[in-house]
Design an enzyme around this catalytic site. Structure first.
Site, PDB file in Angstrom:
ATOM      1  NE  ARG A 141      -4.298  -1.461   1.324  1.00  0.00           N
ATOM      2  CZ  ARG A 141      -5.478  -1.457   1.885  1.00  0.00           C
ATOM      3  NH1 ARG A 141      -5.660  -0.895   3.028  1.00  0.00           N
ATOM      4  NH2 ARG A 141      -6.497  -2.011   1.273  1.00  0.00           N
ATOM      5  CD  GLN A 146      -3.117   5.684  -3.612  1.00  0.00           C
ATOM      6  OE1 GLN A 146      -2.349   6.596  -3.889  1.00  0.00           O
ATOM      7  NE2 GLN A 146      -4.024   5.789  -2.685  1.00  0.00           N
ATOM      8  CG  ASP A 149      -4.834  -1.025  -4.037  1.00  0.00           C
ATOM      9  OD1 ASP A 149      -5.514  -2.076  -4.046  1.00  0.00           O
ATOM     10  OD2 ASP A 149      -4.400  -0.520  -2.999  1.00  0.00           O
ATOM     11  CB  SER A 152      -8.154   0.764  -3.749  1.00  0.00           C
ATOM     12  OG  SER A 152      -7.361   0.719  -2.605  1.00  0.00           O
ATOM     13  CE1 TYR A 249      -5.264  -4.079   3.613  1.00  0.00           C
ATOM     14  CE2 TYR A 249      -2.882  -3.971   3.359  1.00  0.00           C
ATOM     15  CZ  TYR A 249      -4.141  -4.246   2.843  1.00  0.00           C
ATOM     16  OH  TYR A 249      -4.255  -4.681   1.552  1.00  0.00           O
TER      17      TYR A 249
END
Ligand code: NAD
Length: 414
Positions: A141, A146, A149, A152, A249
């Protein structure tokens, strides 16, 4: 196989481009496709040749013609599986006995979601084919990761759809309405867990006119919750979570802290028409946040949508893939909501995947950079074996000497 502009015999490629195969997803309820025509277009620009199984994108609203327009060859399932890299949403539909395993061969690359920590037997079965398997749930992460991801992007879709499920099941409307026959009060929605899915749920519920409250153990999300027009429920807990957690997380809480959280949430749950739970802790069972007693305290007709149902459930009564009704309260436990919005879910997934695949291309060749933290942390299998330390741990095997635990990401997690 039909290649745009003629067969390969008519237009020989002087340098063979690496190929990316897109088979149709084999899972019964899977309507997504791993790469959309737009994602294929970006890979073609990066020097890769796409081979798409005919009909692979149909359920998501992407016809063969749209792929052909972006330069892809449309062929049979075998053609897609013959590519140098095979792109999937659910790797071999999550089935360790899938006939597609026979179609894989040593030296190939497979990219997709294989859930290797939850289903290590699948990772072992894929490893045995000799392919190199990259599982995108294991992405670090970090800011750099990103754009790739998938958790997400799919969570945003799921959060939105959870609100629609709740609105459909609730015997009330969401918005306040003033009519000649009287005024209807807006629905009250409580979102537990304000991560990616939770924030999308808050936004969707607000747009439908509900009064929304939300809670997360990471106090850092309070401002984001408020900026979406929801009230952040203040619960005094000693969680020790500064909001960033380990790689963003949430950390696992003690049973005593969870008990206190449930106690403090009981009043809000009882006053809500809809509770949407999204709380998860990576690598662990989802925390139980809504007990049988809390459900009994809700008014008949109320709805709970538990997005953590497949990870054990945030509600004690949830059953993954089912809707149960207890005392007039409906508890919906969808398994994979993103798959039920396949067009946009595939658009986001395809973009994530194309970004990841481009990381594996070097000088026009598929050559995963071994020193890259994103590549290292997502490599589940290579050379015929499972190589990822955490997956090996779940399988009860000692990590091989060469497979050092992944180093801390070079970047600061968001
Ligand atoms: P997740 O799916 O792991 O968990 C969902 C939410 O549940 C989290 O916000 C978590 O804090 C919350 N939660 C856990 N236990 C809880 C409890 N007992 N009570 C209430 N809430 C609880 O998380 P996610 O939604 O994927 O992401 C969490 C955060 O990480 C977000 O802020 C997101 O923006 C960030 N993130 C960053 C990157 C990146 O930088 N590459 C990628 C993904 C997510």
């Amino acid at each position: 196989m039909t290649a745009p502009g003629g067969s390969p015999e008519e237009q020989p490629d002087p340098v063979r481009r690496p190929s990316v195969g897109v088979p149709a997803e084999a899972g019964a309820d899977e309507q997504r496709v791993a790469l959309t025509p737009a994602a294929v277009g970006s890979l073609e620009k990066a020097g890769l040749a796409a081979v798409v199984e005919s009909g692979a994108g149909m359920a998501a609203g992407y016809p063969d013609s749209a792929y052909a327009e972006r330069g892809a060859a449309v062929g049979k399932r075998e053609d897609a599986f013959a590519a140098d890299l095979v792109a999937m949403v659910r790797v071999v539909a999550g089935d360790p006995a899938s006939p597609d395993l026979q179609r894989l061969r040593p030296g190939q690359i497979v990219v997709g979601m294989a859930a290797p920590l939850a289903a290590p037997d699948l990772a072992e079965a894929v490893a045995a084919t000799g392919v190199t398997l990259f599982s995108l749930e294991l992405l670090p992460r970090t800011t750099r990761a990103q754009p790739m991801d998938v958790l997400s992007s799919q969570a945003s879709v799921a959060g939105y759809k959870a609100v629609l499920l709740a609105a459909g099941a609730l015997p009330k409307m969401f918005p306040m309405m003033t009519t000649a026959a009287g005024t209807l009060a807006p629905a009250r929605v409580f979102v537990v867990g304000a991560g990616v899915a939770g924030l999308a749920a808050i936004a969707a519920a607000r747009r439908l006119g509900a009064v929304v409250e939300a809670y997360d153990v990471r106090p850092a999300v309070k401002e984001e919750v408020q900026s979406l027009g929801a009230r952040f429920v203040e619960i005094e807990l000693e969680t020790g979570q500064d909001g960033s957690g380990s790689g963003a997380y949430a950390a696992q809480m003690t049973e005593e802290t969870l008990r206190k959280q449930r106690e403090l949430m009981t009043r809000v749950v009882a006053a809500s028409d809809v509770v949407i739970t999204t709380a998860q802790v990576q690598g662990a069972r989802a925390p139980v946040l809504v007990t049988v007693d809390m459900v009994a305290g809700m008014a008949p007709g109320s709805v709970i949508v538990d997005l953590a149902a497949a990870q054990g459930g945030n509600c004690e009564l949830s059953r993954a893939g089912e809707t149960v009704e207890v005392g007039g309260v409906r508890i919906v436990g969808p398994r994979d909501l993103a798959a039920t919005v396949p067009h946009h879910a595939s658009q986001l997934y395809g973009k994530n995947l194309a970004n990841f695949i481009q990381l594996l291309v070097d000088g026009g060749r598929l050559s995963p950079p071994a020193d890259d933290d994103i590549v290292r942390e997502t490599t589940v299998a290579a050379g015929g074996s499972v190589v990822h330390p955490r997956v090996l741990e779940v399988l009860g095997h000692a990590p091989p000497p060469a497979a050092e635990p992944a180093a801390a990401p070079a970047e600061v997690p968001r």
